[in-house]
Motif scaffolding. Structure first.
Motif, PDB file in Angstrom:
ATOM      1  N   GLU A  31      54.296 -13.688  52.833  1.00  0.00           N
ATOM      2  CA  GLU A  31      53.268 -12.928  52.737  1.00  0.00           C
ATOM      3  C   GLU A  31      52.552 -13.607  53.151  1.00  0.00           C
ATOM      4  O   GLU A  31      51.153 -12.855  53.641  1.00  0.00           O
ATOM      5  N   LEU A  32      52.573 -14.813  53.275  1.00  0.00           N
ATOM      6  CA  LEU A  32      51.304 -15.451  53.417  1.00  0.00           C
ATOM      7  C   LEU A  32      51.109 -15.749  55.445  1.00  0.00           C
ATOM      8  O   LEU A  32      49.747 -14.815  55.988  1.00  0.00           O
ATOM      9  N   GLU A  71      46.727  -9.960  58.551  1.00  0.00           N
ATOM     10  CA  GLU A  71      45.802  -9.335  58.415  1.00  0.00           C
ATOM     11  C   GLU A  71      44.353  -9.835  58.561  1.00  0.00           C
ATOM     12  O   GLU A  71      43.794  -8.662  58.625  1.00  0.00           O
ATOM     13  N   LEU A  72      44.021 -10.723  58.250  1.00  0.00           N
ATOM     14  CA  LEU A  72      43.024 -11.444  58.438  1.00  0.00           C
ATOM     15  C   LEU A  72      42.286 -11.376  59.592  1.00  0.00           C
ATOM     16  O   LEU A  72      41.154 -11.850  59.146  1.00  0.00           O
ATOM     17  N   GLU A  83      38.504  -9.399  63.579  1.00  0.00           N
ATOM     18  CA  GLU A  83      38.064  -8.540  64.993  1.00  0.00           C
ATOM     19  C   GLU A  83      37.681  -7.994  64.726  1.00  0.00           C
ATOM     20  O   GLU A  83      36.152  -7.507  65.636  1.00  0.00           O
ATOM     21  N   HIS A  84      37.273  -7.162  63.508  1.00  0.00           N
ATOM     22  CA  HIS A  84      36.738  -6.059  63.493  1.00  0.00           C
ATOM     23  C   HIS A  84      35.166  -6.074  63.068  1.00  0.00           C
ATOM     24  O   HIS A  84      34.104  -5.304  63.380  1.00  0.00           O
ATOM     25  N   LEU A  85      35.589  -7.430  62.269  1.00  0.00           N
ATOM     26  CA  LEU A  85      34.042  -7.292  61.415  1.00  0.00           C
ATOM     27  C   LEU A  85      33.416  -8.361  62.983  1.00  0.00           C
ATOM     28  O   LEU A  85      31.620  -7.840  62.783  1.00  0.00           O
ATOM     29  N   ALA A  90      36.240  -2.122  57.477  1.00  0.00           N
ATOM     30  CA  ALA A  90      37.078  -2.963  57.687  1.00  0.00           C
ATOM     31  C   ALA A  90      38.124  -2.920  56.397  1.00  0.00           C
ATOM     32  O   ALA A  90      37.406  -3.581  55.320  1.00  0.00           O
ATOM     33  N   ARG A  91      39.044  -2.582  56.506  1.00  0.00           N
ATOM     34  CA  ARG A  91      40.050  -2.210  55.057  1.00  0.00           C
ATOM     35  C   ARG A  91      41.129  -3.056  55.302  1.00  0.00           C
ATOM     36  O   ARG A  91      41.507  -3.493  56.318  1.00  0.00           O
ATOM     37  N   SER A  92      41.105  -3.995  54.441  1.00  0.00           N
ATOM     38  CA  SER A  92      42.496  -5.539  53.934  1.00  0.00           C
ATOM     39  C   SER A  92      43.361  -4.887  53.452  1.00  0.00           C
ATOM     40  O   SER A  92      42.788  -4.268  52.408  1.00  0.00           O
ATOM     41  N   ASN A  93      44.648  -5.364  53.295  1.00  0.00           N
ATOM     42  CA  ASN A  93      45.763  -5.545  52.788  1.00  0.00           C
ATOM     43  C   ASN A  93      46.246  -6.744  52.363  1.00  0.00           C
ATOM     44  O   ASN A  93      47.081  -6.666  52.498  1.00  0.00           O
ATOM     45  N   ILE A  94      45.279  -7.229  51.445  1.00  0.00           N
ATOM     46  CA  ILE A  94      45.966  -9.280  51.115  1.00  0.00           C
ATOM     47  C   ILE A  94      46.600  -8.574  50.124  1.00  0.00           C
ATOM     48  O   ILE A  94      46.328  -8.315  49.034  1.00  0.00           O
ATOM     49  N   SER A  95      48.063  -9.342  50.310  1.00  0.00           N
ATOM     50  CA  SER A  95      48.766  -9.275  49.192  1.00  0.00           C
ATOM     51  C   SER A  95      48.675 -10.312  48.736  1.00  0.00           C
ATOM     52  O   SER A  95      48.786 -11.659  49.122  1.00  0.00           O
TER      53      SER A  95
END
Length: 146
Positions: A64-65, A71-72, A77-79, A115-120
């Motif tokens: 998961e990490l 993802e980060l 990169e998008h930011l 920028a959408r992130s899917n941090i779990s």
């Protein structure tokens, strides 16, 4: 007394006379040793299964990490693209006609995209709420996970 009861009592008395303390102590020791070995083996198996459960839970947290780090990186990169786009567009705020066409295609819509992130953190929460978290032998690792 009936003859059947007398015969049974007599056979029991004969059985008791044939037994000696040496046989009794060997049988008792054998049963005792069997019980001790059974409990010891069961404890070993339980401990092994708990260790395997902890390893699999930690593997889920590690995976998961890794996914979250990837993802980060994508979000970062998008930011950076958004920052560069905003900086470029602010340079040519009043004179868009002077902008390079390729740069405009690259940067024009970048600040408007989110920028959408899917941090779990599901595996981490599962580990923290389970009894497995207390069974992690390395307490420093457990504190680092928290």
């Amino acid at each position: 007394m009936s003859s059947w009861i007398k015969r049974k009592y007599a056979s029991f008395e004969a059985f008791c006379k044939r037994q000696n303390w040496e046989d009794f102590s060997m049988n008792f020791f054998s049963v005792f040793l069997g019980i001790v070995l059974t409990f010891w083996g069961e404890a070993l198996i339980t401990r092994y299964n708990e260790q395997q459960d902890v390893k699999s839970a930690l593997k889920l947290v590690r995976d998961e990490l890794r996914d979250n780090i990837a993802e980060l990186k994508d979000v970062n990169e998008h930011l950076e693209l958004e920052r560069d786009a905003a900086h470029y567009l602010m340079q040519y705020y009043d004179r868009f006609e002077e902008c390079d066409a390729d740069s405009m295609r690259l940067y024009c819509n970048a600040p408007l995209q989110l920028a959408r992130s899917n941090i779990s953190d599901e595996a981490l929460e599962l580990l923290k709420n389970s009894s497995l978290f207390q069974k992690i032998s390395d307490k420093v690792l457990a504190l680092d996970i928290i």
